[in-house]
Scaffold this motif. Structure first.
Motif, mmCIF file in Angstrom:
data_model
loop_
_atom_site.group_PDB
_atom_site.id
_atom_site.type_symbol
_atom_site.label_atom_id
_atom_site.label_comp_id
_atom_site.label_asym_id
_atom_site.label_seq_id
_atom_site.Cartn_x
_atom_site.Cartn_y
_atom_site.Cartn_z
ATOM 1 N N LEU A 30 0.809 -1.224 0.000
ATOM 2 C CA LEU A 30 0.000 0.000 0.000
ATOM 3 C C LEU A 30 0.839 1.268 0.000
ATOM 4 C CD1 LEU A 30 -2.857 -0.915 2.499
ATOM 5 C CD2 LEU A 30 -3.080 -0.519 0.034
ATOM 6 N N TRP A 50 -7.465 -9.479 4.253
ATOM 7 C CA TRP A 50 -8.366 -8.576 4.947
ATOM 8 C C TRP A 50 -8.829 -7.465 4.010
ATOM 9 C CZ3 TRP A 50 -7.669 -3.312 6.111
ATOM 10 C CH2 TRP A 50 -6.466 -2.771 5.643
ATOM 11 N N GLY A 51 -9.722 -6.655 4.508
ATOM 12 C CA GLY A 51 -10.163 -5.439 3.832
ATOM 13 C C GLY A 51 -10.845 -4.544 4.846
ATOM 14 N N PRO A 52 -10.757 -3.232 4.676
ATOM 15 C CA PRO A 52 -11.330 -2.315 5.664
ATOM 16 C C PRO A 52 -12.850 -2.352 5.748
ATOM 17 C CG PRO A 52 -10.474 -1.110 3.782
ATOM 18 C CD PRO A 52 -10.050 -2.538 3.614
ATOM 19 N N CYS A 57 -12.291 -8.082 10.237
ATOM 20 C CA CYS A 57 -10.916 -7.700 9.874
ATOM 21 C C CYS A 57 -10.482 -6.491 10.689
ATOM 22 C CB CYS A 57 -10.815 -7.369 8.390
ATOM 23 S SG CYS A 57 -11.233 -8.708 7.259
ATOM 24 N N ARG A 58 -11.368 -5.521 10.776
ATOM 25 C CA ARG A 58 -11.064 -4.308 11.537
ATOM 26 C C ARG A 58 -10.854 -4.641 13.010
ATOM 27 N NH1 ARG A 58 -12.671 0.338 8.482
ATOM 28 N NH2 ARG A 58 -12.865 1.584 10.369
ATOM 29 N N LEU A 84 -4.495 -7.238 0.822
ATOM 30 C CA LEU A 84 -5.765 -6.545 0.635
ATOM 31 C C LEU A 84 -6.668 -7.391 -0.251
ATOM 32 C CD1 LEU A 84 -7.423 -3.999 1.171
ATOM 33 C CD2 LEU A 84 -6.388 -3.008 -0.884
ATOM 34 N N ASP A 87 -11.226 -4.948 -1.414
ATOM 35 C CA ASP A 87 -11.440 -3.529 -1.147
ATOM 36 C C ASP A 87 -10.411 -2.703 -1.915
ATOM 37 O OD1 ASP A 87 -13.656 -3.726 0.520
ATOM 38 O OD2 ASP A 87 -12.475 -3.806 2.350
ATOM 39 N N ALA A 92 -8.103 1.275 2.274
ATOM 40 C CA ALA A 92 -7.169 0.509 3.111
ATOM 41 C C ALA A 92 -6.076 1.420 3.666
ATOM 42 C CB ALA A 92 -6.559 -0.639 2.306
ATOM 43 N N THR A 105 1.028 -4.329 3.779
ATOM 44 C CA THR A 105 -0.145 -4.918 3.143
ATOM 45 C C THR A 105 0.094 -4.909 1.645
ATOM 46 O OG1 THR A 105 -1.747 -4.319 4.850
ATOM 47 C CG2 THR A 105 -2.607 -4.611 2.640
#
Length: 157
Positions: A30, A50-52, A57-58, A84, A87, A92, A105
């Motif tokens: 990222l 994961w993804g926001p 995940c958060r 990632l 998303d 992210a 990430t």
């Protein structure tokens, strides 16, 4: 042992397996850096898809931050890598900045990494030993107890 996969997934001979080398992860992070999972050989590695927009995940991020702090940054400490999944990079980046996450990430725009790992849901976390061998998978959110039990499977290898 074959990892469970969603319908329409590759034949078992093409799938990721416990006790086999983890698939490669090579790409851009990222923050624009380069990443190659092979460079982490010699350390236990935790790979988290994961993804926001994923609430579990958060919820895991504070646990990851705590465990990384507890482990310290020495050569024997585990490495954590995010991938990632589903998303956009902008959201992210904002989430990572907000939480102050320090681990890389990797962006997976064509989902090739997720396909290689046969990711079925988010979050999904892979535990890879020092030799690069997949030892365990956690589908769904991790508790502290889950995380530590999974980490124990790869820390002594």
């Amino acid at each position: 042992m074959l990892v469970a996969a969603a319908c329409g997934s590759p034949e078992p001979s093409q799938g990721i397996r416990y006790g086999s080398p983890a698939p490669a992860i090579v790409g851009t992070t990222l923050d624009g850096g380069s990443f190659d999972l092979a460079l982490l050989r010699g350390r236990p590695v935790v790979v988290n898809f994961w993804g926001p927009s994923c609430i579990p995940c958060r919820d895991e991020f504070p646990l990851f931050q705590e465990e990384l702090t507890t482990a310290g940054g020495g050569p024997d400490a585990f490495a954590l890598v995010g991938v990632l999944n589903l998303d956009d990079p902008e959201s992210a980046r904002a989430f990572i900045t907000e939480l102050g996450a320090t681990w890389p990430t990797v962006i997976d725009p064509d989902r090739s990494v997720a396909k290689a790992y046969r990711v079925a849901a988010r979050p999904q976390t892979y535990f890879i030993d020092r030799a690069g061998i997949l030892r365990s998978i956690q589908v769904g959110g991790l508790t502290k107890e889950d995380f530590r039990a999974q980490l124990a499977k790869i820390s002594g290898s």
